[in-house]
Design a protein around this motif. Structure first.
Motif, PDB file in Angstrom:
ATOM      1  N   ALA A  70     -24.849 -93.076 -34.277  1.00  0.00           N
ATOM      2  CA  ALA A  70     -25.443 -94.369 -33.927  1.00  0.00           C
ATOM      3  C   ALA A  70     -25.544 -95.272 -35.150  1.00  0.00           C
ATOM      4  CB  ALA A  70     -26.827 -94.160 -33.305  1.00  0.00           C
ATOM      5  N   ASN A  71     -25.875 -94.691 -36.296  1.00  0.00           N
ATOM      6  CA  ASN A  71     -25.988 -95.481 -37.518  1.00  0.00           C
ATOM      7  C   ASN A  71     -24.627 -96.034 -37.939  1.00  0.00           C
ATOM      8  OD1 ASN A  71     -27.542 -96.439 -39.861  1.00  0.00           O
ATOM      9  ND2 ASN A  71     -26.288 -94.992 -41.005  1.00  0.00           N
ATOM     10  N   VAL A  73     -22.056 -96.774 -35.921  1.00  0.00           N
ATOM     11  CA  VAL A  73     -21.717 -97.864 -35.005  1.00  0.00           C
ATOM     12  C   VAL A  73     -22.521 -99.120 -35.357  1.00  0.00           C
ATOM     13  CG1 VAL A  73     -21.768 -98.637 -32.593  1.00  0.00           C
ATOM     14  CG2 VAL A  73     -21.005 -96.321 -33.149  1.00  0.00           C
ATOM     15  N   GLY A  74     -23.811 -98.944 -35.653  1.00  0.00           N
ATOM     16  CA  GLY A  74     -24.633-100.094 -36.008  1.00  0.00           C
ATOM     17  C   GLY A  74     -24.201-100.752 -37.295  1.00  0.00           C
ATOM     18  N   THR A  75     -23.843 -99.953 -38.292  1.00  0.00           N
ATOM     19  CA  THR A  75     -23.399-100.502 -39.570  1.00  0.00           C
ATOM     20  C   THR A  75     -22.094-101.259 -39.413  1.00  0.00           C
ATOM     21  OG1 THR A  75     -24.475 -98.722 -40.808  1.00  0.00           O
ATOM     22  CG2 THR A  75     -22.714 -99.922 -41.925  1.00  0.00           C
ATOM     23  N   VAL A  76     -21.160-100.678 -38.700  1.00  0.00           N
ATOM     24  CA  VAL A  76     -19.853-101.317 -38.516  1.00  0.00           C
ATOM     25  C   VAL A  76     -19.984-102.602 -37.706  1.00  0.00           C
ATOM     26  CG1 VAL A  76     -17.598-101.041 -37.401  1.00  0.00           C
ATOM     27  CG2 VAL A  76     -18.555 -99.184 -38.773  1.00  0.00           C
ATOM     28  N   THR A  77     -20.899-102.622 -36.743  1.00  0.00           N
ATOM     29  CA  THR A  77     -21.053-103.802 -35.884  1.00  0.00           C
ATOM     30  C   THR A  77     -21.820-104.915 -36.575  1.00  0.00           C
ATOM     31  OG1 THR A  77     -21.074-102.380 -33.922  1.00  0.00           O
ATOM     32  CG2 THR A  77     -21.872-104.640 -33.654  1.00  0.00           C
ATOM     33  N   GLU A  85     -16.915-101.329 -44.500  1.00  0.00           N
ATOM     34  CA  GLU A  85     -15.807-100.672 -45.195  1.00  0.00           C
ATOM     35  C   GLU A  85     -16.284 -99.414 -45.914  1.00  0.00           C
ATOM     36  OE1 GLU A  85     -12.732-101.323 -44.902  1.00  0.00           O
ATOM     37  OE2 GLU A  85     -12.652-103.370 -44.096  1.00  0.00           O
ATOM     38  N   GLN A  86     -17.460 -99.483 -46.490  1.00  0.00           N
ATOM     39  CA  GLN A  86     -18.016 -98.316 -47.174  1.00  0.00           C
ATOM     40  C   GLN A  86     -18.301 -97.193 -46.186  1.00  0.00           C
ATOM     41  OE1 GLN A  86     -21.634 -99.140 -49.316  1.00  0.00           O
ATOM     42  NE2 GLN A  86     -21.532 -97.258 -50.503  1.00  0.00           N
ATOM     43  N   ALA A  87     -18.848 -97.533 -45.021  1.00  0.00           N
ATOM     44  CA  ALA A  87     -19.119 -96.522 -43.995  1.00  0.00           C
ATOM     45  C   ALA A  87     -17.821 -95.882 -43.528  1.00  0.00           C
ATOM     46  CB  ALA A  87     -19.861 -97.153 -42.819  1.00  0.00           C
ATOM     47  N   GLY A  88     -16.774 -96.692 -43.352  1.00  0.00           N
ATOM     48  CA  GLY A  88     -15.491 -96.152 -42.942  1.00  0.00           C
ATOM     49  C   GLY A  88     -14.897 -95.236 -43.996  1.00  0.00           C
ATOM     50  N   ALA A  89     -14.989 -95.629 -45.260  1.00  0.00           N
ATOM     51  CA  ALA A  89     -14.467 -94.796 -46.337  1.00  0.00           C
ATOM     52  C   ALA A  89     -15.190 -93.455 -46.397  1.00  0.00           C
ATOM     53  CB  ALA A  89     -14.601 -95.527 -47.675  1.00  0.00           C
ATOM     54  N   ALA A  90     -16.501 -93.472 -46.151  1.00  0.00           N
ATOM     55  CA  ALA A  90     -17.268 -92.224 -46.159  1.00  0.00           C
ATOM     56  C   ALA A  90     -16.809 -91.301 -45.040  1.00  0.00           C
ATOM     57  CB  ALA A  90     -18.758 -92.527 -46.032  1.00  0.00           C
ATOM     58  N   LEU A 260     -38.735-105.939 -29.811  1.00  0.00           N
ATOM     59  CA  LEU A 260     -39.457-104.673 -29.902  1.00  0.00           C
ATOM     60  C   LEU A 260     -38.477-103.515 -30.049  1.00  0.00           C
ATOM     61  CD1 LEU A 260     -42.136-103.167 -29.798  1.00  0.00           C
ATOM     62  CD2 LEU A 260     -41.968-103.154 -27.298  1.00  0.00           C
ATOM     63  N   ARG A 261     -37.411-103.535 -29.230  1.00  0.00           N
ATOM     64  CA  ARG A 261     -36.403-102.479 -29.327  1.00  0.00           C
ATOM     65  C   ARG A 261     -35.777-102.451 -30.711  1.00  0.00           C
ATOM     66  NH1 ARG A 261     -33.948-104.849 -24.551  1.00  0.00           N
ATOM     67  NH2 ARG A 261     -32.120-105.243 -25.852  1.00  0.00           N
ATOM     68  N   TRP A 262     -35.510-103.614 -31.270  1.00  0.00           N
ATOM     69  CA  TRP A 262     -34.802-103.690 -32.547  1.00  0.00           C
ATOM     70  C   TRP A 262     -35.664-103.260 -33.725  1.00  0.00           C
ATOM     71  CZ3 TRP A 262     -32.812-109.308 -31.334  1.00  0.00           C
ATOM     72  CH2 TRP A 262     -31.883-109.240 -30.287  1.00  0.00           C
ATOM     73  N   GLN A 263     -36.964-103.048 -33.497  1.00  0.00           N
ATOM     74  CA  GLN A 263     -37.823-102.572 -34.571  1.00  0.00           C
ATOM     75  C   GLN A 263     -37.573-101.100 -34.886  1.00  0.00           C
ATOM     76  OE1 GLN A 263     -39.908-104.215 -36.481  1.00  0.00           O
ATOM     77  NE2 GLN A 263     -39.848-106.203 -35.443  1.00  0.00           N
ATOM     78  N   LEU A 264     -36.947-100.391 -33.932  1.00  0.00           N
ATOM     79  CA  LEU A 264     -36.686 -98.974 -34.158  1.00  0.00           C
ATOM     80  C   LEU A 264     -35.654 -98.815 -35.272  1.00  0.00           C
ATOM     81  CD1 LEU A 264     -36.459 -97.788 -30.437  1.00  0.00           C
ATOM     82  CD2 LEU A 264     -38.377 -97.485 -32.013  1.00  0.00           C
ATOM     83  N   PRO A 265     -35.805 -97.771 -36.104  1.00  0.00           N
ATOM     84  CA  PRO A 265     -34.806 -97.539 -37.154  1.00  0.00           C
ATOM     85  C   PRO A 265     -33.431 -97.321 -36.515  1.00  0.00           C
ATOM     86  CG  PRO A 265     -36.762 -96.180 -37.481  1.00  0.00           C
ATOM     87  CD  PRO A 265     -36.878 -96.785 -36.117  1.00  0.00           C
ATOM     88  N   PRO A 266     -32.345 -97.715 -37.208  1.00  0.00           N
ATOM     89  CA  PRO A 266     -32.294 -98.238 -38.580  1.00  0.00           C
ATOM     90  C   PRO A 266     -32.277 -99.766 -38.675  1.00  0.00           C
ATOM     91  CG  PRO A 266     -30.111 -97.550 -37.894  1.00  0.00           C
ATOM     92  CD  PRO A 266     -31.021 -97.280 -36.719  1.00  0.00           C
ATOM     93  N   GLN A 267     -32.598-100.478 -37.617  1.00  0.00           N
ATOM     94  CA  GLN A 267     -32.850-101.927 -37.653  1.00  0.00           C
ATOM     95  C   GLN A 267     -31.632-102.761 -38.093  1.00  0.00           C
ATOM     96  OE1 GLN A 267     -36.393-102.440 -40.051  1.00  0.00           O
ATOM     97  NE2 GLN A 267     -37.723-101.789 -38.380  1.00  0.00           N
ATOM     98  N   HIS A 268     -30.455-102.345 -37.696  1.00  0.00           N
ATOM     99  CA  HIS A 268     -29.246-103.086 -38.064  1.00  0.00           C
ATOM    100  C   HIS A 268     -29.274-104.520 -37.536  1.00  0.00           C
ATOM    101  CE1 HIS A 268     -27.197 -99.688 -39.803  1.00  0.00           C
ATOM    102  NE2 HIS A 268     -27.406 -98.963 -38.718  1.00  0.00           N
ATOM    103  N   ILE A 269     -29.723-104.693 -36.289  1.00  0.00           N
ATOM    104  CA  ILE A 269     -29.691-106.022 -35.685  1.00  0.00           C
ATOM    105  C   ILE A 269     -30.677-106.948 -36.393  1.00  0.00           C
ATOM    106  CG2 ILE A 269     -30.130-107.334 -33.583  1.00  0.00           C
ATOM    107  CD1 ILE A 269     -29.094-104.956 -31.996  1.00  0.00           C
ATOM    108  N   LEU A 270     -31.867-106.445 -36.676  1.00  0.00           N
ATOM    109  CA  LEU A 270     -32.844-107.288 -37.358  1.00  0.00           C
ATOM    110  C   LEU A 270     -32.324-107.749 -38.716  1.00  0.00           C
ATOM    111  CD1 LEU A 270     -36.298-105.591 -36.656  1.00  0.00           C
ATOM    112  CD2 LEU A 270     -35.382-107.704 -35.689  1.00  0.00           C
TER     113      LEU A 270
END
Length: 305
Positions: A70-71, A73-77, A85-90, A260-270
């Motif tokens: 999930a993290n 997908v959130g980072t890439v989006t 790019e860093q997430a993809g390289a990892a 409220l939903r977006w307050q949940l970790p890891p808060q990519h959208i916020l």
């Protein structure tokens, strides 16, 4: 990257809107069920994951694996271009180091085999589209094709050639028809099935697992295609009943205020909204009447269209 970087997709993309929907969690579980039916792909997961060893570390890693996906997908989006790019390289680095063994032949192969990466990618994007559309999220046919074109950017990050990745619904359906004879219910697939139905949980939380997790897993399983139900060997629930449950679940989850939903970790959208401005909040209403606009701006598959 500097503040204001829209990332790989940007707030005008279908991906930006879809991936902010809470039904993505159920779609992700559906993807795991589907991915497990590819024998070579599922061996790569089971043979390299502590999640399927009966140890305390395995119980911790089981949930960690879901959250890491999930993290990613959130980072890439919603992350900056550099973060994506860093997430993809990892991910590519991890895959390069991992292998699996075919117990029947003794063949050892890398989990970064493009055929396996393509299966994982296609099972994911198909699950996201199927669950969100059946749950009432307003993605039209043109927008669904646009989404698949956009997701070639995600495919590139994990090591795939975007030109070889299905870019519309017709190509995706053809891919599944082509790979269908390779799918099977292996012992490893049974392990995934058992894990998803009864994930390892500390004893005090077992009642909560039955109350909260079991309906999620059952709904995700019900949303699988007919051939997947046949392979798993359990009766397929009536598709119309599954669609009604998906719609009802979608209404309940979407009734929770997004902030409220977006307050949940890891808060990519916020973090993305803070970076780009309040007008970039994802939402289904931003897809209304946009199919023609998106098609006209994105005929080349530019994920920032």
């Amino acid at each position: 990257m500097a503040a204001g970087d829209p990332g790989l997709f940007g707030p005008r993309s279908v991906t930006w809107q879809m991936h902010g929907d809470p039904m993505m969690w159920i779609a992700g579980v559906r993807a795991l069920y589907l991915q497990a039916l590819h024998p070579r792909a599922v061996r790569g997961v089971v043979q390299n994951s502590a999640a399927f060893r009966m140890t305390e570390r395995g119980r911790r890693d089981a949930w960690g694996r879901l959250m890491r996906t999930a993290n990613f997908v959130g980072t890439v989006t919603y992350g900056t271009t550099g973060a994506a790019e860093q997430a993809g390289a990892a991910v590519r680095g991890i895959h390069r180091r991992l292998t699996a063994t075919d117990p029947a032949t003794g063949e050892r192969y890398g989990v970064d085999d493009p055929a396996l990466l393509l299966w994982v990618h296609c099972a994911e994007v198909d699950s996201y589209l199927q669950v969100l559309r059946r749950s009432g999220y307003p993605v039209g046919d043109a927008q669904a094709d646009r989404y698949l074109r956009e997701q070639r950017a995600s495919a590139r990050l994990v090591g795939l050639d975007p030109a070889r990745v299905p870019a519309d619904r017709a190509a995706l359906a053809a891919y599944f028809a082509r790979v269908r004879p390779e799918l099977a219910l292996t012992p490893e697939a049974r392990q995934i099935d058992d894990f998803l139905r009864r994930p390892p949980t500390p004893a005090p939380l077992v009642p909560a697992r039955a109350l909260l997790w079991r309906p999620v897993a059952a709904l995700a399983y019900g949303a699988l295609p007919a051939y997947a139900h046949e392979l798993y060997g359990r009766p397929a629930p009536p598709p119309a009943a599954v669609t009604r449950r998906l719609r009802a679940t979608g209404r309940v989850l979407r009734a929770v205020p997004p902030t409220l939903r977006w307050q949940l970790p890891p808060q990519h959208i916020l973090r993305a909204v803070a970076r780009l401005g309040p007008g970039t909040r994802p939402g289904p209403y931003k897809l209304r009447d946009s199919a023609a606009i998106l098609d006209g701006q994105g005929t080349q598959g530019d994920p920032r269209g």
